[in-house]
Design a protein around this motif. Structure first.
Motif, PDB file in Angstrom:
ATOM      1  N   THR A  87     -14.877 -37.460  -1.883  1.00 58.05           N
ATOM      2  CA  THR A  87     -15.902 -36.628  -1.246  1.00 58.05           C
ATOM      3  C   THR A  87     -17.176 -36.524  -2.075  1.00 58.05           C
ATOM      4  OG1 THR A  87     -15.158 -34.559  -2.282  1.00 58.05           O
ATOM      5  CG2 THR A  87     -14.084 -35.198  -0.223  1.00 58.05           C
ATOM      6  N   MET A  88     -17.138 -37.016  -3.307  1.00 58.19           N
ATOM      7  CA  MET A  88     -18.256 -36.760  -4.217  1.00 58.19           C
ATOM      8  C   MET A  88     -19.591 -37.345  -3.771  1.00 58.19           C
ATOM      9  SD  MET A  88     -16.215 -36.849  -7.819  1.00 58.19           S
ATOM     10  CE  MET A  88     -15.165 -38.189  -7.331  1.00 58.19           C
ATOM     11  N   PRO A  89     -19.634 -38.612  -3.306  1.00 55.68           N
ATOM     12  CA  PRO A  89     -20.940 -39.138  -2.879  1.00 55.68           C
ATOM     13  C   PRO A  89     -21.549 -38.360  -1.719  1.00 55.68           C
ATOM     14  CG  PRO A  89     -19.370 -40.915  -3.224  1.00 55.68           C
ATOM     15  CD  PRO A  89     -18.587 -39.640  -3.254  1.00 55.68           C
ATOM     16  N   LEU A  90     -20.698 -37.719  -0.918  1.00 59.16           N
ATOM     17  CA  LEU A  90     -21.195 -36.951   0.219  1.00 59.16           C
ATOM     18  C   LEU A  90     -21.569 -35.521  -0.140  1.00 59.16           C
ATOM     19  CD1 LEU A  90     -18.599 -38.078   2.929  1.00 59.16           C
ATOM     20  CD2 LEU A  90     -21.005 -38.744   2.810  1.00 59.16           C
ATOM     21  N   LEU A  91     -20.866 -34.936  -1.138  1.00 61.14           N
ATOM     22  CA  LEU A  91     -21.016 -33.502  -1.390  1.00 61.14           C
ATOM     23  C   LEU A  91     -21.575 -33.122  -2.748  1.00 61.14           C
ATOM     24  CD1 LEU A  91     -17.648 -32.176   0.136  1.00 61.14           C
ATOM     25  CD2 LEU A  91     -19.894 -32.299   1.237  1.00 61.14           C
ATOM     26  N   GLN A  92     -21.306 -33.916  -3.785  1.00 64.41           N
ATOM     27  CA  GLN A  92     -21.709 -33.506  -5.139  1.00 64.41           C
ATOM     28  C   GLN A  92     -23.217 -33.260  -5.190  1.00 64.41           C
ATOM     29  OE1 GLN A  92     -20.272 -33.122  -8.730  1.00 64.41           O
ATOM     30  NE2 GLN A  92     -20.560 -35.256  -9.325  1.00 64.41           N
TER      31      GLN A  92
ATOM     32  N   GLY B 109     -16.107 -43.685  -1.240  1.00 67.60           N
ATOM     33  CA  GLY B 109     -16.273 -42.253  -1.384  1.00 67.60           C
ATOM     34  C   GLY B 109     -16.688 -41.560  -0.098  1.00 67.60           C
ATOM     35  N   SER B 110     -16.830 -42.311   1.006  1.00 69.17           N
ATOM     36  CA  SER B 110     -17.374 -41.718   2.220  1.00 69.17           C
ATOM     37  C   SER B 110     -16.277 -41.282   3.174  1.00 69.17           C
ATOM     38  CB  SER B 110     -18.316 -42.722   2.910  1.00 69.17           C
ATOM     39  OG  SER B 110     -19.352 -43.086   2.050  1.00 69.17           O
ATOM     40  N   ASP B 111     -15.397 -40.408   2.716  1.00 67.71           N
ATOM     41  CA  ASP B 111     -14.316 -39.890   3.547  1.00 67.71           C
ATOM     42  C   ASP B 111     -14.809 -38.599   4.195  1.00 67.71           C
ATOM     43  OD1 ASP B 111     -12.025 -38.882   4.660  1.00 67.71           O
ATOM     44  OD2 ASP B 111     -10.730 -39.630   3.056  1.00 67.71           O
ATOM     45  N   VAL B 112     -15.378 -38.742   5.382  1.00 69.56           N
ATOM     46  CA  VAL B 112     -16.011 -37.605   6.046  1.00 69.56           C
ATOM     47  C   VAL B 112     -15.021 -36.486   6.369  1.00 69.56           C
ATOM     48  CG1 VAL B 112     -17.318 -36.858   8.074  1.00 69.56           C
ATOM     49  CG2 VAL B 112     -17.885 -39.028   6.943  1.00 69.56           C
ATOM     50  N   PRO B 113     -13.857 -36.774   6.942  1.00 69.86           N
ATOM     51  CA  PRO B 113     -12.908 -35.668   7.222  1.00 69.86           C
ATOM     52  C   PRO B 113     -12.506 -34.909   5.959  1.00 69.86           C
ATOM     53  CG  PRO B 113     -12.288 -37.638   8.443  1.00 69.86           C
ATOM     54  CD  PRO B 113     -13.355 -38.056   7.478  1.00 69.86           C
TER      55      PRO B 113
ATOM     56  N   ALA C 192     -18.376 -43.162  -7.738  1.00 68.40           N
ATOM     57  CA  ALA C 192     -19.716 -43.692  -7.473  1.00 68.40           C
ATOM     58  C   ALA C 192     -19.957 -43.915  -5.985  1.00 68.40           C
ATOM     59  CB  ALA C 192     -19.911 -45.005  -8.228  1.00 68.40           C
ATOM     60  N   GLY C 193     -18.885 -43.885  -5.182  1.00 71.70           N
ATOM     61  CA  GLY C 193     -19.038 -44.119  -3.752  1.00 71.70           C
ATOM     62  C   GLY C 193     -19.251 -45.572  -3.404  1.00 71.70           C
ATOM     63  N   ASP C 194     -18.829 -46.488  -4.284  1.00 72.35           N
ATOM     64  CA  ASP C 194     -19.020 -47.915  -4.035  1.00 72.35           C
ATOM     65  C   ASP C 194     -17.986 -48.450  -3.046  1.00 72.35           C
ATOM     66  OD1 ASP C 194     -21.102 -47.938  -5.806  1.00 72.35           O
ATOM     67  OD2 ASP C 194     -19.900 -48.623  -7.507  1.00 72.35           O
TER      68      ASP C 194
ATOM     69  N   LEU D 180     -33.344 -28.958  -6.648  1.00 74.77           N
ATOM     70  CA  LEU D 180     -32.006 -28.519  -7.056  1.00 74.77           C
ATOM     71  C   LEU D 180     -31.331 -27.691  -5.968  1.00 74.77           C
ATOM     72  CD1 LEU D 180     -32.857 -27.545 -10.738  1.00 74.77           C
ATOM     73  CD2 LEU D 180     -31.433 -29.470 -10.021  1.00 74.77           C
ATOM     74  N   ASN D 181     -32.088 -26.848  -5.291  1.00 75.03           N
ATOM     75  CA  ASN D 181     -31.535 -26.013  -4.238  1.00 75.03           C
ATOM     76  C   ASN D 181     -31.155 -26.847  -3.005  1.00 75.03           C
ATOM     77  OD1 ASN D 181     -32.746 -23.827  -1.758  1.00 75.03           O
ATOM     78  ND2 ASN D 181     -30.869 -23.436  -2.893  1.00 75.03           N
ATOM     79  N   CYS D 182     -32.037 -27.768  -2.631  1.00 79.37           N
ATOM     80  CA  CYS D 182     -31.781 -28.607  -1.449  1.00 79.37           C
ATOM     81  C   CYS D 182     -30.554 -29.502  -1.631  1.00 79.37           C
ATOM     82  CB  CYS D 182     -33.000 -29.491  -1.155  1.00 79.37           C
ATOM     83  SG  CYS D 182     -34.355 -28.629  -0.353  1.00 79.37           S
ATOM     84  N   ALA D 183     -30.217 -29.794  -2.873  1.00 79.20           N
ATOM     85  CA  ALA D 183     -29.082 -30.678  -3.151  1.00 79.20           C
ATOM     86  C   ALA D 183     -27.763 -30.097  -2.656  1.00 79.20           C
ATOM     87  CB  ALA D 183     -28.997 -30.955  -4.654  1.00 79.20           C
ATOM     88  N   TRP D 184     -27.735 -28.798  -2.362  1.00 74.19           N
ATOM     89  CA  TRP D 184     -26.517 -28.137  -1.895  1.00 74.19           C
ATOM     90  C   TRP D 184     -26.398 -28.111  -0.379  1.00 74.19           C
ATOM     91  CZ3 TRP D 184     -22.710 -25.942  -5.127  1.00 74.19           C
ATOM     92  CH2 TRP D 184     -22.998 -26.022  -6.497  1.00 74.19           C
ATOM     93  N   ARG D 185     -27.352 -28.735   0.310  1.00 72.59           N
ATOM     94  CA  ARG D 185     -27.387 -28.639   1.775  1.00 72.59           C
ATOM     95  C   ARG D 185     -26.110 -29.151   2.433  1.00 72.59           C
ATOM     96  NH1 ARG D 185     -32.424 -30.466   3.153  1.00 72.59           N
ATOM     97  NH2 ARG D 185     -33.140 -28.354   3.558  1.00 72.59           N
ATOM     98  N   SER D 186     -25.552 -30.260   1.932  1.00 74.29           N
ATOM     99  CA  SER D 186     -24.352 -30.832   2.560  1.00 74.29           C
ATOM    100  C   SER D 186     -23.129 -29.957   2.338  1.00 74.29           C
ATOM    101  CB  SER D 186     -24.085 -32.236   2.003  1.00 74.29           C
ATOM    102  OG  SER D 186     -25.137 -33.114   2.319  1.00 74.29           O
ATOM    103  N   LEU D 187     -23.067 -29.287   1.190  1.00 69.15           N
ATOM    104  CA  LEU D 187     -21.889 -28.496   0.845  1.00 69.15           C
ATOM    105  C   LEU D 187     -22.033 -27.026   1.216  1.00 69.15           C
ATOM    106  CD1 LEU D 187     -19.130 -28.397  -0.523  1.00 69.15           C
ATOM    107  CD2 LEU D 187     -20.298 -28.141  -2.725  1.00 69.15           C
ATOM    108  N   TRP D 188     -23.225 -26.475   1.017  1.00 71.00           N
ATOM    109  CA  TRP D 188     -23.438 -25.030   1.202  1.00 71.00           C
ATOM    110  C   TRP D 188     -24.797 -24.818   1.871  1.00 71.00           C
ATOM    111  CZ3 TRP D 188     -23.428 -21.162  -3.543  1.00 71.00           C
ATOM    112  CH2 TRP D 188     -23.316 -19.854  -3.079  1.00 71.00           C
ATOM    113  N   PRO D 189     -24.932 -25.187   3.131  1.00 69.79           N
ATOM    114  CA  PRO D 189     -26.247 -25.151   3.794  1.00 69.79           C
ATOM    115  C   PRO D 189     -26.892 -23.772   3.821  1.00 69.79           C
ATOM    116  CG  PRO D 189     -24.457 -25.530   5.378  1.00 69.79           C
ATOM    117  CD  PRO D 189     -23.877 -25.700   4.023  1.00 69.79           C
ATOM    118  N   ASP D 190     -26.081 -22.727   3.880  1.00 65.12           N
ATOM    119  CA  ASP D 190     -26.653 -21.379   3.974  1.00 65.12           C
ATOM    120  C   ASP D 190     -27.364 -20.942   2.692  1.00 65.12           C
ATOM    121  OD1 ASP D 190     -25.759 -21.153   6.524  1.00 65.12           O
ATOM    122  OD2 ASP D 190     -24.004 -19.929   6.061  1.00 65.12           O
TER     123      ASP D 190
END
Length: 471
Positions: free
Chosen positions: A336-341, A159-163, A98-100, A403-413
């Protein structure tokens, strides 16, 4: 990404890792199966003396049932404390997902609460309950035994492990490139809870229900699993898990569960279990993806990205029907889930806003076009069948762009360019306007609070049952 680690460096790092109880049992099983000590030494990067000590303690290690991740067996530890640590690790996994925020103080408070609940539930307990202080010493030992160093943060979200997120994103993109996946072939799924009959706290309906004895309809919860591809043009039929297999409302409306827009399943806690998840993959996800790929003349291969929830089996590929063997699975790292999922990047939150809008709209239509009052609608006419219609409308309302924009953090292209990234921004304003039309004093803050309330804290009993399911 930096240069790859050498075998020697990796072996050196492994030597620094503590030997968990699970690893000790694995070493014993392999030795029992005929593997030599020298081979075990090489595989696990340990000294022969370490392997020898583990094998000497064979009988004691095999009968020990400790919390997952524990590295040392401690003599005469109370059984209830072992149980506390097992449940605490499950709770920590849920918090990570949950990224709590999970700090030392938060963990210690939860440990004390779990201990108190378990002692209270023990048969024959009388007098003053045993006191567990969850001291700094206990916490340090628990942290060392379970290896949760990377979980505990000082005021940060767990859940906010940026590296770690950056490393996983690089790994994901490499897999996409290597396999040649296009956005239409890559999917993400995630579950969420929904208190389907809940209204903002300050409305008179909520206040009136709070005063009534017995069952509280606003506490009635179901779980939904949503899934879509990265291009946003294929939504999979959602899985819905409720606590009743055949609610009375189905008979009243003469509904056919097989014709629902969701895949209906049930269990006492309205949870997505491993069995239900595999069922959904083979009966809903697999057929829809296969037909979609064939219809669009795309290669018959797909990637399903998901978190490591208890319901998501690591060996899912083995549970797939043979016709869906073209589906590959990739797991997000817990921190990584709160940042990328993708589903966590405003998709599920927007669904809940749209569901709330449908709820308010339905209330407005009934009170405006009939003689039924809001109280009467809420008490006698708002049932799970009505809820299903609103779920369908809300899920249909999630745009391809969202739905498409939701991938920006993981797959911006893979995200298509657009002038507008937030087509759902007026939803909350619409809810507030509908509420005020019906005489309900609600604000944007009330709606935001309502959306967040759908994620509830697991009780001790629920953690116990979740542990039993995962065993």
């Amino acid at each position: 990404m930096g240069p790859k680690k050498t075998a020697a460096a990796e072996a050196g790092e492994r030597k620094k890792e503590k030997v968990t109880l699970e690893m000790k049992k694995e070493i014993i099983r392999k030795h029992d199966g005929g593997m030599r000590v020298t081979d075990l030494t090489r595989e696990y990067g340990r000294n022969p003396s370490t392997i020898g000590t583990i094998l000497k303690m064979r009988d004691k290690i095999l009968v020990t049932d400790a919390a997952k991740g524990v590295t040392r067996i401690v003599k005469n530890r109370p059984a209830v404390l072992e149980e506390v640590e097992k449940l605490l690790l499950i709770w920590l996994e849920e918090k990570q997902r949950a990224g709590d925020t999970v700090t030392e103080a938060v963990i210690c408070e939860k440990a004390k609460a779990l201990h108190a609940d378990l002692v209270r539930e023990q048969p024959g307990t009388s007098g003053e309950p045993e006191v567990f202080k969850a001291s700094r010493g206990w916490f340090d030992r628990f942290k060392a035994r379970s290896g949760i160093h990377s979980v505990v943060r000082h005021g940060e979200a767990a859940g906010s492990d940026v590296p770690a997120a950056e490393d996983f994103a690089a790994e994901f993109l490499e897999a996409v490139k290597t396999e040649g996946y296009v956005p239409q072939q890559v999917f993400n799924c995630d579950e969420t809870g929904l208190f389907w009959k809940r209204m903002p706290k300050r409305t008179f309906i909520t206040q009136e229900e709070a005063k009534l004895p017995g069952h509280k309809p606003m506490k009635d919860r179901l779980t939904l699993l949503f899934c879509a591809n990265a291009s946003g043009d294929l939504k999979i039929r959602p899985l819905l898990v409720y606590h009743s297999e055949n609610p009375r409302a189905f008979k009243k409306h003469k509904g056919d569960k097989e014709q629902l827009s969701v895949m209906w399943r049930s269990n006492s806690k309205a949870w997505v279990t491993r069995v239900l998840f595999v069922d959904w993959v083979n009966l809903a996800f697999g057929p829809a993806v296969k037909q979609y790929l064939l219809d669009n003349d795309l290669p018959l291969k797909a990637l399903l990205l998901m978190d490591n929830a208890h319901a998501h089996p690591k060996g899912l590929e083995e549970d797939l029907l043979e016709e869906f063997s073209f589906i590959s699975i990739m797991f997000l790292l817990p921190n990584t889930m709160p940042l990328l999922q993708p589903m966590d990047q405003q998709v599920i939150a927007n669904f809940k806003k749209l569901y709330t809008k449908e709820l308010f709209r339905r209330c407005f239509e009934v009170t405006d076009c009939t003689t039924i009052t809001l109280r009467e609608f809420w008490k006698d006419h708002f049932d799970i069948v009505t809820c299903l219609k609103m779920i369908t409308a809300a899920w249909n309302g999630i745009s391809q762009r969202n739905l498409n924009c939701a991938w920006r953090s993981l797959w911006p292209d893979c995200v298509a360019p657009s002038d507008s990234d937030a087509p759902e921004s007026t939803v909350v304003q619409d809810i507030v306007a509908l509420g005020r039309t019906m005489g309900l004093e609600v604000t944007k803050e009330d709606i935001s609070e309502l959306v967040e309330e759908h994620d509830h804290e697991l009780t001790t009993q629920e953690l116990v049952e979740l542990q039993a399911e995962a065993a």
